[in-house]
Design a protein around this motif. Structure first.
Motif, mmCIF file in Angstrom:
data_model
loop_
_atom_site.group_PDB
_atom_site.id
_atom_site.type_symbol
_atom_site.label_atom_id
_atom_site.label_comp_id
_atom_site.label_asym_id
_atom_site.label_seq_id
_atom_site.Cartn_x
_atom_site.Cartn_y
_atom_site.Cartn_z
ATOM 1 N N VAL A 127 -19.660 -33.267 114.405
ATOM 2 C CA VAL A 127 -20.314 -33.098 115.698
ATOM 3 C C VAL A 127 -20.098 -31.698 116.259
ATOM 4 C CG1 VAL A 127 -18.442 -33.995 117.132
ATOM 5 C CG2 VAL A 127 -20.813 -34.200 117.895
ATOM 6 N N ASP A 128 -18.966 -31.065 115.951
ATOM 7 C CA ASP A 128 -18.737 -29.733 116.508
ATOM 8 C C ASP A 128 -19.664 -28.674 115.917
ATOM 9 O OD1 ASP A 128 -17.472 -29.522 114.041
ATOM 10 O OD2 ASP A 128 -15.719 -28.460 114.830
ATOM 11 N N SER A 129 -20.372 -28.994 114.831
ATOM 12 C CA SER A 129 -21.330 -28.043 114.263
ATOM 13 C C SER A 129 -22.743 -28.229 114.827
ATOM 14 C CB SER A 129 -21.371 -28.159 112.738
ATOM 15 O OG SER A 129 -21.922 -29.393 112.355
ATOM 16 N N VAL A 130 -22.939 -29.256 115.637
ATOM 17 C CA VAL A 130 -24.257 -29.544 116.206
ATOM 18 C C VAL A 130 -24.606 -28.576 117.335
ATOM 19 C CG1 VAL A 130 -25.606 -31.264 117.460
ATOM 20 C CG2 VAL A 130 -24.175 -31.970 115.552
ATOM 21 N N GLY A 131 -23.638 -28.276 118.171
ATOM 22 C CA GLY A 131 -23.885 -27.375 119.299
ATOM 23 C C GLY A 131 -24.966 -27.916 120.211
ATOM 24 N N SER A 132 -25.899 -27.059 120.586
ATOM 25 C CA SER A 132 -26.985 -27.453 121.498
ATOM 26 C C SER A 132 -28.257 -27.837 120.754
ATOM 27 C CB SER A 132 -27.275 -26.314 122.472
ATOM 28 O OG SER A 132 -27.719 -25.175 121.751
ATOM 29 N N ALA A 133 -28.156 -28.106 119.475
ATOM 30 C CA ALA A 133 -29.329 -28.445 118.657
ATOM 31 C C ALA A 133 -30.030 -29.699 119.180
ATOM 32 C CB ALA A 133 -28.910 -28.659 117.209
ATOM 33 N N ASP A 134 -31.318 -29.766 118.905
ATOM 34 C CA ASP A 134 -32.137 -30.921 119.245
ATOM 35 C C ASP A 134 -32.044 -31.917 118.094
ATOM 36 O OD1 ASP A 134 -34.117 -32.563 120.476
ATOM 37 O OD2 ASP A 134 -35.636 -31.660 119.169
#
Length: 148
Positions: free
Chosen positions: A62-69
């Motif tokens: 989850v920490d690699s998702v950032g603000s991605a849609d």
């Protein structure tokens, strides 16, 4: 606390940073359409769209998702291409057991977003999701139909 954007809505989740996105979708948010298959990003049952790209969520922390849609199968019909893919899936009667189908639909939607008129070779290269029922011919047919 981590904030993620799923299906057009922001969620604050209290999870460890290395928690796979799949478990947040299923266990924390209750979005169970995305399936757990192999857990090693090989089968594709867990495929979701992250900024329009097909991603295996079982191995994405989850920490690699950032603000991605992030888009899941629950919202795919809100997308014009996703809706066409689902309609073609129904018309071609693609699913048998259905377990892999949410991941297949997500991968097909990502493919058509990148390549609106794929060849059979393009489909074979892009559709690496596994299907125990062997519906690959119907998957390819449905993708061609959705490309229309």
């Amino acid at each position: 606390m981590t904030t993620i954007n799923v299906n057009g809505q922001a969620y604050e989740v209290a999870v460890e940073p290395e928690t796979p996105l799949l478990w947040i979708l299923r266990d924390t948010l209750g979005l169970t359409g995305t399936k757990y298959g192999c857990g090693i990003a090989q089968c594709g049952a867990c495929t979701v769209l992250v900024d329009g790209q097909a991603i295996r969520s079982c191995q994405m922390p989850v920490d690699s998702v950032g603000s991605a849609d992030i888009r899941t199968i629950e919202a795919i019909e809100r997308d014009e291409i996703g809706r066409k893919v689902v309609e073609a899936w129904v018309q071609e009667q693609v699913p048998q057991c259905g377990y892999c189908q949410s991941g297949q639909v997500m991968a097909a939607t990502a493919l058509l977003k990148q390549n609106p008129h794929p060849t059979d070779s393009d489909i074979a290269d892009a559709m690496t999701n596994l299907c125990r029922c062997g519906t690959y011919n119907r998957v390819a047919s449905a993708i061609h139909q959705a490309a229309g």
